[in-house]
Design an enzyme around this catalytic site. Sequence first.
Site, PDB file in Angstrom:
ATOM      1  N   LYS A   1     -59.649  -2.886  15.403  1.00 28.92           N
ATOM      2  CA  LYS A   1     -60.453  -3.413  16.464  1.00 28.92           C
ATOM      3  C   LYS A   1     -61.080  -4.813  16.734  1.00 28.92           C
ATOM      4  O   LYS A   1     -60.907  -5.709  15.897  1.00 28.92           O
ATOM      5  CB  LYS A   1     -61.901  -2.677  16.301  1.00 28.92           C
ATOM      6  CG  LYS A   1     -61.636  -0.986  16.470  1.00 28.92           C
ATOM      7  CD  LYS A   1     -62.889  -0.071  16.195  1.00 28.92           C
ATOM      8  CE  LYS A   1     -62.880   1.284  16.293  1.00 28.92           C
ATOM      9  NZ  LYS A   1     -64.243   1.665  16.565  1.00 28.92           N
TER      10      LYS A   1
ATOM     11  N   TYR B   1     -61.121   7.125  24.950  1.00 32.72           N
ATOM     12  CA  TYR B   1     -62.160   7.812  24.285  1.00 32.72           C
ATOM     13  C   TYR B   1     -62.779   8.710  24.790  1.00 32.72           C
ATOM     14  O   TYR B   1     -63.842   9.082  25.113  1.00 32.72           O
ATOM     15  CB  TYR B   1     -63.169   6.800  24.035  1.00 32.72           C
ATOM     16  CG  TYR B   1     -62.900   5.822  22.609  1.00 32.72           C
ATOM     17  CD1 TYR B   1     -62.820   6.619  21.428  1.00 32.72           C
ATOM     18  CD2 TYR B   1     -62.794   4.493  22.734  1.00 32.72           C
ATOM     19  CE1 TYR B   1     -62.800   5.780  20.217  1.00 32.72           C
ATOM     20  CE2 TYR B   1     -62.375   3.735  21.900  1.00 32.72           C
ATOM     21  CZ  TYR B   1     -62.494   4.335  20.170  1.00 32.72           C
ATOM     22  OH  TYR B   1     -62.510   3.889  19.212  1.00 32.72           O
TER      23      TYR B   1
ATOM     24  N   THR C   1     -67.354   6.717   9.590  1.00 31.14           N
ATOM     25  CA  THR C   1     -67.692   5.953  10.799  1.00 31.14           C
ATOM     26  C   THR C   1     -68.791   4.919  10.682  1.00 31.14           C
ATOM     27  O   THR C   1     -68.713   3.626  11.157  1.00 31.14           O
ATOM     28  CB  THR C   1     -67.970   7.097  11.847  1.00 31.14           C
ATOM     29  OG1 THR C   1     -67.144   8.040  11.745  1.00 31.14           O
ATOM     30  CG2 THR C   1     -68.221   6.361  13.074  1.00 31.14           C
TER      31      THR C   1
ATOM     32  N   ASN D   1     -66.919  -1.280  13.779  1.00 32.38           N
ATOM     33  CA  ASN D   1     -66.395  -0.635  12.647  1.00 32.38           C
ATOM     34  C   ASN D   1     -64.912  -0.914  12.283  1.00 32.38           C
ATOM     35  O   ASN D   1     -64.432  -0.295  11.480  1.00 32.38           O
ATOM     36  CB  ASN D   1     -67.020   0.730  12.204  1.00 32.38           C
ATOM     37  CG  ASN D   1     -66.333   1.855  13.330  1.00 32.38           C
ATOM     38  OD1 ASN D   1     -65.524   1.065  14.241  1.00 32.38           O
ATOM     39  ND2 ASN D   1     -66.698   2.784  13.506  1.00 32.38           N
TER      40      ASN D   1
ATOM     41  N   HIS E   1     -59.821   2.184  13.809  1.00 35.75           N
ATOM     42  CA  HIS E   1     -59.959   3.295  14.329  1.00 35.75           C
ATOM     43  C   HIS E   1     -58.847   4.348  13.755  1.00 35.75           C
ATOM     44  O   HIS E   1     -57.825   3.652  13.310  1.00 35.75           O
ATOM     45  CB  HIS E   1     -59.491   3.405  15.976  1.00 35.75           C
ATOM     46  CG  HIS E   1     -59.274   4.810  16.440  1.00 35.75           C
ATOM     47  ND1 HIS E   1     -60.096   5.542  16.981  1.00 35.75           N
ATOM     48  CD2 HIS E   1     -57.758   5.350  16.567  1.00 35.75           C
ATOM     49  CE1 HIS E   1     -59.751   6.660  17.379  1.00 35.75           C
ATOM     50  NE2 HIS E   1     -58.444   6.531  17.043  1.00 35.75           N
TER      51      HIS E   1
ATOM     52  N   GLU F   1     -52.696  10.185  20.904  1.00 32.86           N
ATOM     53  CA  GLU F   1     -53.306   8.658  20.851  1.00 32.86           C
ATOM     54  C   GLU F   1     -52.063   7.955  20.700  1.00 32.86           C
ATOM     55  O   GLU F   1     -51.763   6.820  21.371  1.00 32.86           O
ATOM     56  CB  GLU F   1     -54.035   8.629  19.690  1.00 32.86           C
ATOM     57  CG  GLU F   1     -55.531   9.188  20.081  1.00 32.86           C
ATOM     58  CD  GLU F   1     -56.602   8.987  18.750  1.00 32.86           C
ATOM     59  OE1 GLU F   1     -57.674   9.362  18.950  1.00 32.86           O
ATOM     60  OE2 GLU F   1     -56.127   8.538  17.837  1.00 32.86           O
TER      61      GLU F   1
END
Length: 138
Positions: free
Chosen positions: A9, A49, A91, A112, A115, A126
Amino acid sequence: MEQTFAIIKPDAVERNLIGKVLERIEAEGFRIISMKRVLLTIPIAEGFYHVHKERPFFKDLTKSMCGGPVVLLVLEKEGAIKAWRKLMGATNPAEADEGTLRKEFAVSLEKNSVHGSDAPETAVFEISYFFSQTEIIP
Ligand code: ADP
Ligand code: MG
């Protein structure tokens, strides 16, 4: 061999952690069978998402995923989906186990660092959302 989808991320890319994350991925026996560094757009992040669109954090999450470049990955290993979730950790980094990527690198629940797909159907969606068949070379 199972495939899963992963993202490094923006918060992690920004802190120059791409190499550290990739090192852990390879050390844990995953093969990186596709990889690209891109800047997501809001519509693309929203589509990705979509399962969270009713959640209160949806807007902040999609915006933060577009706040800087990300690294998109297709990983392969036996039991890759569960193995990658385990390596990522919970998470919420405050609840993540010692030795997990989120414990080591995450800055908050939203930022975080990584993913990972949560089930076989999610992984298929995905992977195909970002990669064409010809970009995946096992
Ligand atoms: P995971 O990424 O572990 O599969 P979820 O699918 O539940 O977690 O949520 C997607 C992402 O949304 C999380 O990784 C995190 O960045 C963010 N997120 C989840 N819950 C919250 C929350 N309560 N507040 C802010 N951001 C959240
Ligand atoms: Mg999820």
